[in-house]
Design an enzyme around this catalytic site. Structure first.
Site, PDB file in Angstrom:
ATOM      1  N   ASP A  32     -38.345  33.695  17.590  1.00 20.66           N
ATOM      2  CA  ASP A  32     -39.611  33.582  16.859  1.00 20.66           C
ATOM      3  C   ASP A  32     -40.677  32.826  17.652  1.00 20.66           C
ATOM      4  OD1 ASP A  32     -38.326  34.800  14.623  1.00 20.66           O
ATOM      5  OD2 ASP A  32     -37.470  32.859  14.093  1.00 20.66           O
ATOM      6  N   GLU A 199     -52.899  52.874   4.761  1.00 19.05           N
ATOM      7  CA  GLU A 199     -54.015  52.836   5.737  1.00 19.05           C
ATOM      8  C   GLU A 199     -53.959  51.530   6.531  1.00 19.05           C
ATOM      9  OE1 GLU A 199     -54.481  53.487   2.433  1.00 19.05           O
ATOM     10  OE2 GLU A 199     -54.557  55.646   2.818  1.00 19.05           O
TER      11      GLU A 199
HETATM   12  O1  FUB Z   1     -35.733  33.584  12.493  1.00 14.61           O
HETATM   13  C1  FUB Z   1     -35.611  33.774  11.106  1.00 14.61           C
HETATM   14  C2  FUB Z   1     -36.407  34.980  10.687  1.00 14.61           C
HETATM   15  O2  FUB Z   1     -35.998  36.124  11.428  1.00 14.61           O
HETATM   16  C3  FUB Z   1     -37.877  34.874  10.975  1.00 14.61           C
HETATM   17  O3  FUB Z   1     -38.545  34.084  10.055  1.00 14.61           O
HETATM   18  C4  FUB Z   1     -38.265  36.304  10.981  1.00 14.61           C
HETATM   19  O4  FUB Z   1     -39.517  36.552  11.529  1.00 14.61           O
HETATM   20  C5  FUB Z   1     -37.129  36.911  11.778  1.00 14.61           C
HETATM   21  O5  FUB Z   1     -37.345  36.772  13.140  1.00 14.61           O
END
Ligand code: FUB
Length: 457
Positions: A32, A199
């Site tokens: 992340d 959209e």
């Molecule tokens: O790392 C935990 C969760 O998995 C994150 O909050 C999401 O974005 C996914 O990567």
């Protein structure tokens, strides 16, 4: 990318001698990524997948930070915040995807605690120490706290700050100038929701065959030229990365398609972060390459890219090579933190109140590599800050490869403790100009010594 094509790319990289840079951290599992540019460095805040996964689910207790001035050598700043920062939360797991931003000399780290909502920490430096200014979560009166994850923060040209977040819908608030409260006079007690239309976010079929928004989670909001971008994980599990654009931060958003598709070494989740740094654009994401396919043990990677003329983002391949060109050579004639590295194998880092972050778990045969070290006209001596509660070992300095030319060997002897630091030195033979420098650790059984910093004279 098809598997065969990826194998071919790896083979070509090996033949050309291209140094793999992805994932950018090898000492811990990191996921992340949230990059932030500050005073000539990129800081990347990451989540941290523990080495031991509990109950076959995300096992995440703290947030880490890394920084780089050249995009190939990354300095480990260790754990900069953890669930323990939030005395009001009793969660011992769920330190999910954060993002940091600087405003008026303060650094704000927006932290989702899975199940306990979105919180904020503040510090005077990008690497902390961070503290909790509120003593409670930031986003209150929320429609669905379980889905309050993945905050992304943005300050518009007029100074108005916004915090977006959410899975599987995007919510947002208008942050006040203090960055730790928000305007509750708009929306539902301050909270507004994006229109999750086809959209705006494209579409995919759900398990009942019904078309629904392609948006999944992990929003990343920014502005480039006159266009606002919302980049996010899409298409459910396994996740792709897609993006939408808008003429204003409050929309209307228009779906633009995928930036990253599936590849065998991508985890079932993916998570974007985009910055411009020293004239280049970089896309951060995560893979499960380092753990050989374990989706709860992910690692941050980065790809350089160029926007198309019309501002659209090209389809990006998740490569092993990553950033192949360093932005600037590394100066070894000043103190270099040992935890600044382009690549390492089998090492860990540890943070102590006495000396900060240092390289630990050093065993016979382990190594770390620093890219593009500028030896200038040459150096005669290597000095290292080391500590050992055992018999010690040695550091071989090699040029260009693990078995490259041996510049010298620094013997590391017992210092009286694992956190008792001494400077130990060795003569080295002259090397000139710019080379990758390998530190190869040698010794007997078990942990040999800890390594805090080095310099050349
Ligand atoms: O790392 C935990 C969760 O998995 C994150 O909050 C999401 O974005 C996914 O990567």
């Amino acid at each position: 990318m098809p598997f065969k094509k990826m194998i071919l790319l790896l083979a070509v990289s090996a033949v050309l001698g291209l140094q793999a840079q992805n994932p950018i951290v090898q000492t811990y599992y990191t996921a992340d990524p949230a990059p932030m540019v500050h005073e000539g460095r990129v800081y990347v805040y990451t989540t941290h997948d523990e080495d031991e996964t509990i109950d076959n689910f995300f096992t995440m207790h703290n947030w880490r930070a890394y920084s780089s001035a050249d995009m190939v050598n990354w300095t480990d700043h260790g754990v900069v915040a953890s669930l323990k920062n939030f005395a009001w939360s009793d969660k011992d797991n769920g330190a999910w995807a954060p993002q940091a931003i600087e405003r008026n000399g303060k650094f704000y780290l927006y932290c989702p605690i899975h199940g306990d909502g979105v919180a904020v920490l503040v510090a005077d430096s990008p690497t902390g120490p961070f503290h909790d200014p509120l003593g409670k979560r930031l986003i209150e009166d929320t429609p669905d706290i379980w889905h309050d994850i993945d905050p992304t923060v943005f300050i518009d040209d007029d100074g108005q700050a916004y915090l977006f977040w959410g899975n599987p819908k995007v919510f947002y608030v208008k942050l006040n100038e203090d960055m730790t409260s928000y305007d509750r006079s708009v929306g539902e007690k301050g909270i507004m929701a994006l229109d999750m239309s086809v959209e705006a976010f494209g579409s995919q079929k759900d398990e009942n065959g019904v078309l629904r928004s392609n948006y999944t989670e992990g929003p990343w909001v920014y502005k480039r030229k006159d266009l606002y971008y919302l980049v996010y994980a899409a298409a459910g599990i396994p996740e792709y990365i897609a993006y939408s654009t808008a003429p204003s931060i409050e929309g209307p958003w228009t779906y633009q398609g995928y930036i990253m598709e599936r590849a065998p070494h991508l985890a079932f989740t993916n998570h974007p972060g985009i910055i411009d740094f020293k004239g280049n654009s970089y896309f951060f994401y995560h893979t499960h390459e380092l753990s050989n396919g374990e989706g709860f043990k992910r690692s941050v990677s980065v790809e350089p890219f160029t926007y198309n003329e019309d501002g659209s983002i090209p389809l990006l391949k998740p490569t092993k090579a990553g950033v192949t060109e360093s932005l600037s050579p590394l100066n070894p004639f000043q103190r270099v933190e040992a935890e600044t590295m382009a690549w390492s194998e089998r090492l860990k880092t540890t943070k102590s109140s006495k000396t900060g972050v240092y390289v630990s778990s050093i065993n016979n045969g382990d190594y770390l590599m620093v890219r593009d070290v500028d030896f200038g006209d040459g150096a005669k001596r290597f000095l290292a800050g080391v500590a050992s509660g055992a018999v010690g070992g040695s550091i071989e300095l090699r040029l260009g490869a693990l078995d490259g030319k041996l510049l010298g060997v620094c013997t590391v002897s017992n210092t009286g403790g694992w956190n008792t630091w001494e400077v130990q030195a060795a003569k080295i033979s002259k090397a000139k100009e710019v080379h990758d420098l390998y530190f190869v650790f040698k010794g007997g059984e078990g942990d040999l010594f800890n390594f805090d910093w080095w310099t050349l004279e």
